[in-house]
Enzyme design. Structure first.
Site, PDB file in Angstrom:
ATOM      1  N   TYR A  33       0.821  -1.215   0.000  1.00 39.09           N
ATOM      2  CA  TYR A  33       0.000   0.000   0.000  1.00 39.09           C
ATOM      3  C   TYR A  33       0.856   1.267   0.000  1.00 39.09           C
ATOM      4  O   TYR A  33       0.652   2.150  -0.845  1.00 39.09           O
ATOM      5  CB  TYR A  33      -0.989  -0.018   1.168  1.00 39.09           C
ATOM      6  CG  TYR A  33      -1.919   1.171   1.185  1.00 39.09           C
ATOM      7  CD1 TYR A  33      -2.920   1.304   0.226  1.00 39.09           C
ATOM      8  CD2 TYR A  33      -1.792   2.167   2.144  1.00 39.09           C
ATOM      9  CE1 TYR A  33      -3.769   2.400   0.232  1.00 39.09           C
ATOM     10  CE2 TYR A  33      -2.632   3.260   2.158  1.00 39.09           C
ATOM     11  CZ  TYR A  33      -3.623   3.370   1.200  1.00 39.09           C
ATOM     12  OH  TYR A  33      -4.456   4.455   1.204  1.00 39.09           O
ATOM     13  N   LYS A  37       1.144   4.184  -3.048  1.00 36.01           N
ATOM     14  CA  LYS A  37       0.904   5.612  -2.823  1.00 36.01           C
ATOM     15  C   LYS A  37       2.137   6.437  -3.183  1.00 36.01           C
ATOM     16  O   LYS A  37       2.022   7.522  -3.750  1.00 36.01           O
ATOM     17  CB  LYS A  37       0.479   5.874  -1.373  1.00 36.01           C
ATOM     18  CG  LYS A  37      -0.886   5.314  -1.051  1.00 36.01           C
ATOM     19  CD  LYS A  37      -1.933   5.915  -1.956  1.00 36.01           C
ATOM     20  CE  LYS A  37      -3.312   5.410  -1.654  1.00 36.01           C
ATOM     21  NZ  LYS A  37      -4.316   5.986  -2.559  1.00 36.01           N
ATOM     22  N   VAL A  66      -9.458   9.229   8.222  1.00 37.48           N
ATOM     23  CA  VAL A  66     -10.894   9.491   8.150  1.00 37.48           C
ATOM     24  C   VAL A  66     -11.700   8.259   8.550  1.00 37.48           C
ATOM     25  O   VAL A  66     -11.351   7.132   8.204  1.00 37.48           O
ATOM     26  CB  VAL A  66     -11.282   9.937   6.720  1.00 37.48           C
ATOM     27  CG1 VAL A  66     -12.751  10.298   6.642  1.00 37.48           C
ATOM     28  CG2 VAL A  66     -10.424  11.129   6.294  1.00 37.48           C
ATOM     29  N   THR A  68     -13.860   5.925   7.860  1.00 39.19           N
ATOM     30  CA  THR A  68     -14.467   5.215   6.727  1.00 39.19           C
ATOM     31  C   THR A  68     -14.279   3.727   6.992  1.00 39.19           C
ATOM     32  O   THR A  68     -13.733   3.341   8.026  1.00 39.19           O
ATOM     33  CB  THR A  68     -13.760   5.580   5.408  1.00 39.19           C
ATOM     34  OG1 THR A  68     -12.387   5.174   5.498  1.00 39.19           O
ATOM     35  CG2 THR A  68     -13.839   7.077   5.113  1.00 39.19           C
TER      36      THR A  68
END
Length: 111
Positions: A33, A37, A66, A68
């Protein structure tokens, strides 16, 4: 305030990334990941240089941690707070922001 040299920039490209894509912060021990990015971040720096000639500002934004599905319930920001902060940043972009990596407050994140 927009200077006359910034007035010609009528288009912008705001790309969402993540702080884990910053090699300078070293905030993740994961591999795939953060690497993806970091690759997006690098591609956007290159794109920023290319499209600036067409009066387009490309800026990479970290929306923060955030609440989510991915961020989870312990995250620091609600979706509404993150979006509101990002919209303020989008509306104040100038040519000086081209190729920058910033957080939702507009603070520079090291590459």
């Amino acid at each position: 305030e927009t200077s006359s040299s910034d007035a010609r920039f009528s288009q912008s490209c705001q790309v969402r990334s993540s702080i884990v894509g910053s090699i300078g912060t070293g905030k993740s021990s994961l591999l795939a990941y953060p690497s993806s990015k970091a690759a997006v971040n690098r591609a956007m720096v290159a794109l920023a240089g290319e499209v600036k000639k067409q009066d387009v500002i490309v800026c990479v934004f970290n929306p923060g941690w955030v609440k989510t599905d991915m961020g989870g319930p312990s995250a620091e920001l609600t979706v509404e707070d993150s979006v509101s902060a990002l919209r303020r940043q989008f509306s104040s972009l100038t040519s000086a922001d081209a190729g920058r990596f910033v957080d939702y407050h507009g603070e520079t994140i090291p590459w």
